[in-house]
Scaffold this motif. Structure first.
Motif, PDB file in Angstrom:
ATOM      1  N   ALA A   1      -4.289   5.568   7.806  1.00  0.00           N
ATOM      2  CA  ALA A   1      -4.616   5.118   6.452  1.00  0.00           C
ATOM      3  C   ALA A   1      -3.787   3.889   6.073  1.00  0.00           C
TER       4      ALA A   1
ATOM      5  N   LYS B   1       0.842  -1.189   0.000  1.00  0.00           N
ATOM      6  CA  LYS B   1       0.000   0.000   0.000  1.00  0.00           C
ATOM      7  C   LYS B   1       0.880   1.243   0.000  1.00  0.00           C
TER       8      LYS B   1
ATOM      9  N   ILE C   1       0.658   5.453   0.587  1.00  0.00           N
ATOM     10  CA  ILE C   1      -0.109   6.609   1.023  1.00  0.00           C
ATOM     11  C   ILE C   1       0.584   7.818   0.412  1.00  0.00           C
TER      12      ILE C   1
ATOM     13  N   CYS D   1      -8.965  10.391  -0.916  1.00  0.00           N
ATOM     14  CA  CYS D   1      -9.581  10.758   0.361  1.00  0.00           C
ATOM     15  C   CYS D   1      -9.469  12.268   0.531  1.00  0.00           C
TER      16      CYS D   1
ATOM     17  N   VAL E   1      -9.196   1.696   3.897  1.00  0.00           N
ATOM     18  CA  VAL E   1      -8.933   3.059   3.451  1.00  0.00           C
ATOM     19  C   VAL E   1      -8.046   3.009   2.209  1.00  0.00           C
ATOM     20  N   GLU E   2      -8.645   3.358   1.068  1.00  0.00           N
ATOM     21  CA  GLU E   2      -7.884   3.413  -0.178  1.00  0.00           C
ATOM     22  C   GLU E   2      -8.573   4.362  -1.132  1.00  0.00           C
TER      23      GLU E   2
ATOM     24  N   CYS F   1      -3.693   5.097  -1.625  1.00  0.00           N
ATOM     25  CA  CYS F   1      -4.587   6.000  -0.907  1.00  0.00           C
ATOM     26  C   CYS F   1      -3.964   7.385  -1.003  1.00  0.00           C
TER      27      CYS F   1
END
Length: 166
Positions: free
Chosen positions: A129, A10, A12, A139, A135-136, A73
């Motif tokens: 996140a 992931k 961020i 946002c 949460v992806e 995200c």
């Protein structure tokens, strides 16, 4: 780098509300900006900072869409302010804010409002996140979406402090 690191699951990405629009009036009166909106008016000569934030976020989504291993995200905070990492900063933004807050720009007393977020809250939003699987995507209101988790974390810290740091 992320595509060359097989352990990454992931990413961020710190984007900005600048990637939503250059001027809210471009969407018309009553429009509420959301993660569905993209800045369509910024360019290399008109709001170049906004343009750079829009282009970089679009590129991040393009990179994410070209593979299936990691999720993306993007958090879209507004103006990020807070304590600098060093006492010896040459930041013009910090210098201007300091002068304004200390009354050293008198008689200039601007009548303006700007949305801002504390850099420490941005860091907390990144951590939350990253740790929350659900949460992806984009946002635009990371601090509303993550509010419950932040509140829970703050309550836990308060409880630990009240117990004497256990």
């Amino acid at each position: 780098s992320v595509n060359r690191t097989p352990t990454v699951k992931k990413v961020i990405f710190t984007a900005s509300t600048s990637a939503l629009c250059s001027d809210p009036s471009e969407y018309g009166q009553g429009h509420v900006l959301s993660e569905k909106d993209w800045n369509k008016t910024a360019s290399e000569t008109y709001f170049p900072y906004y343009y750079s934030k829009t282009v970089s976020e679009l590129k991040a989504f393009e990179m994410c869409g070209s593979q299936k291993r990691w999720k993306l995200c993007t958090l879209l905070p507004c103006i990020v302010i807070g304590p600098p990492l060093s006492r010896h900063t040459k930041s013009e933004s910090l210098t201007t804010f300091k002068k304004l807050l200390l009354g050293k720009m008198f008689p200039m007393v601007p009548d303006f409002t700007f949305y801002h977020v504390d850099v420490r809250d941005v860091a907390a939003a990144h951590c939350i996140a990253m740790s929350k699987e659900e949460v992806e995507g984009r946002c635009d209101r990371p601090f509303e979406v993550l509010h419950d988790a932040l509140a829970a974390d703050h309550l836990l810290l308060i409880a630990v402090a009240l117990r004497g740091g256990e």
